[in-house]
Design an enzyme around this catalytic site. Structure first.
Site, mmCIF file in Angstrom:
data_model
loop_
_atom_site.group_PDB
_atom_site.id
_atom_site.type_symbol
_atom_site.label_atom_id
_atom_site.label_comp_id
_atom_site.label_asym_id
_atom_site.label_seq_id
_atom_site.Cartn_x
_atom_site.Cartn_y
_atom_site.Cartn_z
ATOM 1 N N SER A 133 101.086 20.197 50.616
ATOM 2 C CA SER A 133 100.138 19.197 51.138
ATOM 3 C C SER A 133 98.805 19.213 50.396
ATOM 4 O O SER A 133 97.940 18.390 50.667
ATOM 5 C CB SER A 133 99.890 19.470 52.631
ATOM 6 O OG SER A 133 99.503 20.834 52.793
ATOM 7 N N CYS B 45 93.085 25.765 34.687
ATOM 8 C CA CYS B 45 93.084 24.379 34.205
ATOM 9 C C CYS B 45 92.265 24.186 32.927
ATOM 10 O O CYS B 45 92.703 23.508 31.987
ATOM 11 C CB CYS B 45 92.586 23.454 35.304
ATOM 12 S SG CYS B 45 91.153 24.089 36.187
ATOM 13 N N GLN C 142 83.575 20.241 34.609
ATOM 14 C CA GLN C 142 84.794 20.314 35.403
ATOM 15 C C GLN C 142 84.735 19.491 36.686
ATOM 16 O O GLN C 142 83.768 19.574 37.454
ATOM 17 C CB GLN C 142 85.098 21.786 35.746
ATOM 18 C CG GLN C 142 85.399 22.594 34.496
ATOM 19 C CD GLN C 142 85.760 24.052 34.758
ATOM 20 O OE1 GLN C 142 85.307 24.918 34.034
ATOM 21 N NE2 GLN C 142 86.570 24.327 35.767
ATOM 22 N N SER D 49 88.190 18.199 41.586
ATOM 23 C CA SER D 49 89.594 18.451 41.960
ATOM 24 C C SER D 49 89.971 19.910 41.758
ATOM 25 O O SER D 49 90.894 20.408 42.398
ATOM 26 C CB SER D 49 90.535 17.565 41.144
ATOM 27 O OG SER D 49 90.269 17.749 39.765
ATOM 28 N N GLY D 50 89.249 20.605 40.872
ATOM 29 C CA GLY D 50 89.501 22.029 40.652
ATOM 30 C C GLY D 50 89.286 22.844 41.921
ATOM 31 O O GLY D 50 89.779 23.963 42.043
ATOM 32 N N ARG E 192 80.374 22.545 36.997
ATOM 33 C CA ARG E 192 81.012 21.576 37.898
ATOM 34 C C ARG E 192 80.231 20.270 37.833
ATOM 35 O O ARG E 192 78.992 20.284 37.901
ATOM 36 C CB ARG E 192 80.991 22.125 39.323
ATOM 37 C CG ARG E 192 81.758 21.288 40.310
ATOM 38 C CD ARG E 192 83.241 21.395 40.156
ATOM 39 N NE ARG E 192 83.730 22.682 40.605
ATOM 40 C CZ ARG E 192 84.961 23.119 40.346
ATOM 41 N NH1 ARG E 192 85.804 22.405 39.645
ATOM 42 N NH2 ARG E 192 85.338 24.310 40.780
ATOM 43 N N HIS F 190 88.851 17.165 33.649
ATOM 44 C CA HIS F 190 87.890 18.100 33.065
ATOM 45 C C HIS F 190 87.602 17.708 31.616
ATOM 46 O O HIS F 190 88.511 17.327 30.871
ATOM 47 C CB HIS F 190 88.477 19.516 33.006
ATOM 48 C CG HIS F 190 88.561 20.220 34.329
ATOM 49 N ND1 HIS F 190 88.182 19.672 35.520
ATOM 50 C CD2 HIS F 190 88.993 21.480 34.613
ATOM 51 C CE1 HIS F 190 88.382 20.562 36.497
ATOM 52 N NE2 HIS F 190 88.872 21.659 35.971
HETATM 53 P P1 A2P Z 1 97.576 22.969 54.630
HETATM 54 O O1 A2P Z 1 97.453 21.532 54.225
HETATM 55 O O2 A2P Z 1 98.607 23.173 55.699
HETATM 56 O O3 A2P Z 1 96.267 23.633 54.932
HETATM 57 P P2 A2P Z 1 94.088 22.324 48.177
HETATM 58 O O4 A2P Z 1 94.108 23.201 46.968
HETATM 59 O O5 A2P Z 1 94.154 20.879 47.884
HETATM 60 O O6 A2P Z 1 92.952 22.689 49.092
HETATM 61 O O7 A2P Z 1 95.429 22.676 49.009
HETATM 62 C C1 A2P Z 1 95.723 23.948 49.489
HETATM 63 C C2 A2P Z 1 97.176 24.042 49.906
HETATM 64 O O8 A2P Z 1 97.421 25.382 50.344
HETATM 65 C C3 A2P Z 1 97.536 23.133 51.065
HETATM 66 O O9 A2P Z 1 98.855 22.668 50.922
HETATM 67 C C4 A2P Z 1 97.437 24.095 52.256
HETATM 68 O O10 A2P Z 1 98.232 23.731 53.359
HETATM 69 C C5 A2P Z 1 98.009 25.330 51.637
HETATM 70 N N1 A2P Z 1 97.657 26.503 52.427
HETATM 71 C C6 A2P Z 1 96.425 26.882 52.865
HETATM 72 N N2 A2P Z 1 96.509 27.998 53.624
HETATM 73 C C7 A2P Z 1 97.819 28.318 53.684
HETATM 74 C C8 A2P Z 1 98.571 29.345 54.349
HETATM 75 N N3 A2P Z 1 97.976 30.277 55.084
HETATM 76 N N4 A2P Z 1 99.915 29.373 54.172
HETATM 77 C C9 A2P Z 1 100.521 28.440 53.421
HETATM 78 N N5 A2P Z 1 99.885 27.429 52.800
HETATM 79 C C10 A2P Z 1 98.555 27.359 52.931
#
Ligand code: A2P
EC number: 1.2.1.11
Length: 341
Positions: free
Chosen positions: A16, A135, A162, A165-166, A242, A249
């Site tokens: 996600s 990245c 950068q 999105s990073g 940033r 980037h």
């Molecule tokens: P979730 O959407 O359920 O919080 P980004 O880098 O865009 O911030 O995304 C971080 C990703 O890591 C998301 O898919 C997030 O899921 C997931 N994530 C964060 N904490 C955990 C966790 N404790 N266990 C599994 N996935 C996690």
């Protein structure tokens, strides 16, 4: 190229997130041979669904058992270092190949750190974990490696610009919210949670934590990771900044070679480099910019010019989509090479 007929049960940890979502798009675009797709995230996302190839898939919770239970064969990890630390070994123990997008395993001696255009030979069939570099490092070595082969690099000085999105989806949301407040003449009420300071209409010369040598961890990643990927020991100093850009980037790079170089010969070499595009017609205002690279799978390079004083030095500017080239596309390219072995 050897064609693989086998298809795989693929898991995405962090599905996600910004990189996870892009991984899904890229796996679909490239028709990656998927038998079964398992989307994993935190408990917060359980009950949500994501689309892949016109079908909806549920998001499951990442647990130690899920890898064995779902028979995951290739696990992409893009949920942050702590999650890789906590779960990658469970994926390996259940027989999966882990392709890890975080920094957790990158500098471990027995773990390959791979940019497929540069060191594909470090991908071995019996690898248990393959690390995806930082990245900023990925796009930089796309440019450095072909030039190093020809002229031998002695030293690199790089300044990065950068995108937010990073810092994942939350970083992108923070910039968008702050820009909305700017247009509502409400910038004074802006709060910064992801970045150390307001990022809208600002630059922050601080990415990741400061280390004892006064460089940031991000800056030291560029040195350590590029040396490991290129199997070379040139000097490199980085300044990572940033900028209020959503997802590509940019890097201004100064390279000192062992031999004399010309901008023309460098352009020729880079025109033939894999997944590198040269855009370098300054008289027509043509050079790479973040909007050139966004949503593409290439590293764009331009402003290639000789130093005013030293015939062994070149300066150039390169740009790539951080979420794709700098993360998801590189990870999928690693998986594609691995399944061909
Ligand atoms: P979730 O959407 O359920 O919080 P980004 O880098 O865009 O911030 O995304 C971080 C990703 O890591 C998301 O898919 C997030 O899921 C997931 N994530 C964060 N904490 C955990 C966790 N404790 N266990 C599994 N996935 C996690």
């Amino acid at each position: 190229m050897k064609q693989s007929r086998k298809s795989y049960t693929v898991g995405i940890v962090g599905a996600s997130g910004a990189v996870g979502e892009e991984l899904l798009l890229i796996l679909e675009e490239r028709s990656f041979p998927i038998k079964k797709l398992i989307l994993l995230a935190s408990q917060r996302s359980v009950g949500k669904e994501m689309e892949f190839c016109g079908r909806k898939y549920p998001i499951l919770e990442t647990t130690p058992e899920v890898f064995a239970r779902e028979n995951i064969e290739i696990a992409f990890f893009s949920a942050g270092s702590n999650i890789s630390k906590q779960y990658a070994q469970h994926a390996v123990d259940s027989g999966a190949l882990v392709i890890d997008n975080t920094s957790f395993f990158r500098m471990q001696e027995d773990i390959p750190l791979v940019v497929p255009e540069v060191n594909p030979y470090d991908i071995v069939k019996n690898a248990k974990i393959i690390a995806n570099p930082n990245c900023s490092t990925i796009q930089m070595v796309h440019v450095l490696a072909p030039l190093h082969k020809e002229f031998g690099i002695e030293r690199v000085d790089v300044s990065t610009y950068q995108a937010v999105s990073g810092a994942g989806k939350r970083g992108m949301e923070e910039l968008i919210t702050q820009m909305q407040k700017f247009f509502a003449f409400d910038l004074n009420s802006v709060e910064s949670e992801v970045f150390q300071h307001r990022i809208a209409l600002n630059l922050i010369p601080h990415i990741d934590v400061f280390l004892d040598n006064d460089y940031t961890k991000e800056e030291m990643k560029m040195l350590n990771e590029s040396q490991k990927i290129m199997h070379a020991n040139f000097q490199l100093s980085a300044t990572c900044v940033r900028v209020p850009i959503l997802r590509s980037h940019s890097e201004a790079i100064t390279i000192r070679f062992k031999k004399k170089v010309s901008a023309d010969s460098a352009r020729d070499i880079l025109r033939n480099a894999e997944n590198v595009v040269v855009i370098d017609s300054p008289n027509e205002n043509c050079y790479p910019m973040p909007i050139t690279a966004t949503n593409t799978d290439s590293t764009f390079v331009g402003r290639i010019r000789e130093d005013n004083f030293d015939k062994r030095i070149l300066h150039l500017f390169c740009v790539a989509d951080q979420v794709r080239v700098g993360a998801a596309t590189n990870a999928v390219r690693i998986a594609e090479k691995w399944i061909q072995l």
